[in-house]
Motif scaffolding. Structure first.
Motif, short mmCIF file in Angstrom:
data_model
loop_
_atom_site.label_atom_id
_atom_site.label_comp_id
_atom_site.label_asym_id
_atom_site.label_seq_id
_atom_site.Cartn_x
_atom_site.Cartn_y
_atom_site.Cartn_z
N THR A 61 -14.48 16.39 -44.09
CA THR A 61 -15.68 15.94 -43.38
C THR A 61 -15.26 15.19 -42.12
O THR A 61 -14.28 14.45 -42.13
N PHE A 62 -16.06 15.40 -41.06
CA PHE A 62 -15.64 14.89 -39.75
C PHE A 62 -16.79 14.29 -38.97
O PHE A 62 -17.92 14.74 -39.06
N LEU A 63 -16.44 13.30 -38.18
CA LEU A 63 -17.31 12.83 -37.12
C LEU A 63 -16.67 13.30 -35.83
O LEU A 63 -15.48 13.07 -35.59
N ILE A 64 -17.43 14.00 -35.02
CA ILE A 64 -16.94 14.47 -33.74
C ILE A 64 -17.27 13.39 -32.70
O ILE A 64 -18.43 13.01 -32.55
N VAL A 65 -16.25 12.91 -32.01
CA VAL A 65 -16.42 11.84 -31.03
C VAL A 65 -16.25 12.41 -29.62
O VAL A 65 -15.21 13.00 -29.30
N SER A 66 -17.29 12.23 -28.82
CA SER A 66 -17.24 12.62 -27.42
C SER A 66 -18.38 11.92 -26.70
O SER A 66 -19.09 11.09 -27.28
N ASP A 67 -18.58 12.28 -25.44
CA ASP A 67 -19.67 11.73 -24.66
C ASP A 67 -21.00 12.31 -25.12
O ASP A 67 -21.04 13.47 -25.57
N PRO A 68 -22.09 11.55 -24.99
CA PRO A 68 -23.39 12.06 -25.45
C PRO A 68 -23.76 13.42 -24.86
O PRO A 68 -24.29 14.27 -25.58
N LEU A 69 -23.48 13.65 -23.59
CA LEU A 69 -23.86 14.92 -22.98
C LEU A 69 -22.98 16.08 -23.42
O LEU A 69 -23.32 17.24 -23.20
N HIS A 70 -21.88 15.81 -24.07
CA HIS A 70 -20.96 16.83 -24.56
C HIS A 70 -21.28 17.23 -26.02
O HIS A 70 -20.80 18.23 -26.51
N MET A 71 -22.09 16.44 -26.69
CA MET A 71 -22.27 16.59 -28.14
C MET A 71 -22.94 17.90 -28.55
O MET A 71 -22.54 18.50 -29.55
N LYS A 72 -23.92 18.36 -27.83
CA LYS A 72 -24.64 19.57 -28.26
C LYS A 72 -23.68 20.76 -28.33
O LYS A 72 -23.65 21.48 -29.33
N ARG A 73 -22.89 20.96 -27.30
CA ARG A 73 -21.94 22.08 -27.29
C ARG A 73 -20.84 21.88 -28.33
O ARG A 73 -20.50 22.80 -29.07
N ALA A 74 -20.31 20.67 -28.41
CA ALA A 74 -19.24 20.40 -29.38
C ALA A 74 -19.72 20.64 -30.80
O ALA A 74 -19.01 21.24 -31.62
N MET A 75 -20.93 20.22 -31.10
CA MET A 75 -21.45 20.39 -32.46
C MET A 75 -21.75 21.86 -32.75
O MET A 75 -21.54 22.32 -33.88
N LEU A 76 -22.23 22.60 -31.78
CA LEU A 76 -22.46 24.03 -31.98
C LEU A 76 -21.15 24.74 -32.28
O LEU A 76 -21.06 25.55 -33.22
N ILE A 77 -20.11 24.42 -31.54
CA ILE A 77 -18.80 25.01 -31.78
C ILE A 77 -18.29 24.65 -33.17
O ILE A 77 -17.81 25.51 -33.91
#
Length: 181
Positions: free
Chosen positions: A119-135
């Motif tokens: 299980t993971f928490l993906i850490v990035s900038d708020p504007l990067h989250m939608k693409r990172a989470m989709l991937i």
């Protein structure tokens, strides 16, 4: 119209996570300036360290390869920064092959599997989250968004520039995704 809607959906992406704990935080790479993280990367690393210190995650996975062959990989810069902040070396994993968000997540997922982290928490900038989470979801990862509460993108022009970049890369990913299906 489609571009405007997509940009708006990236800007307003609700990445609030209900997960209280995860095995690891995957801190997505950003630029390193020599042996120091760039201001954007430093914000991401600090957020990962905060999650670790609050015991929300047990491990930190830093991502990012080398920009210049004479400089350390982004992930190594992050590791040394975290060590200076009191993170145990035993709780840090690094992946140094990646150059893109997709590669950050792919290689991190491989390293995590080798260490039985699921299980993971993906850490990035708020504007990067939608693409990172989709991937991450496309890769089958049990991942949740954990955007940085602070950002280096504070002015309207810097936010718009980053949003334009993210909108472009979001469309590129959707296009690649449609051809892969």
């Amino acid at each position: 119209m489609v571009i405007g809607y997509s940009a708006w959906s990236i800007y307003t992406y609700n990445s609030n996570s209900n997960i209280l704990h995860a095995d690891a935080a995957i801190v997505l790479g950003a630029a390193a300036w020599g042996d120091q993280p760039s201001p954007v990367f430093r914000e991401r690393i600090n957020h990962g360290i905060e999650l670790y210190k609050k015991r929300v995650v047990q491990m930190l996975i830093f991502t990012g390869g080398q920009g210049d062959s004479n400089e350390p990989a982004e992930a190594i810069v992050a590791k040394y920064y975290a060590l200076k902040q009191g993170v145990s070396e035993a709780d840090i994993l690094t992946e140094t092959q990646s150059r893109t968000t997709q590669q950050n997540l792919y290689y991190s997922n491989q390293i995590a599997a080798a260490h039985h982290l699921t299980t993971f928490l993906i850490v990035s900038d708020p504007l990067h989250m939608k693409r990172a989470m989709l991937i991450a979801r496309d890769m089958g990862m049990d991942a949740y968004a954990s955007p940085t509460p602070t950002t280096r993108y504070k002015s309207l022009s810097s936010k718009l520039g980053f949003l334009a970049r993210e909108t472009y890369f979001y469309f590129v990913y959707l296009l690649q995704r449609s051809f892969a299906s």
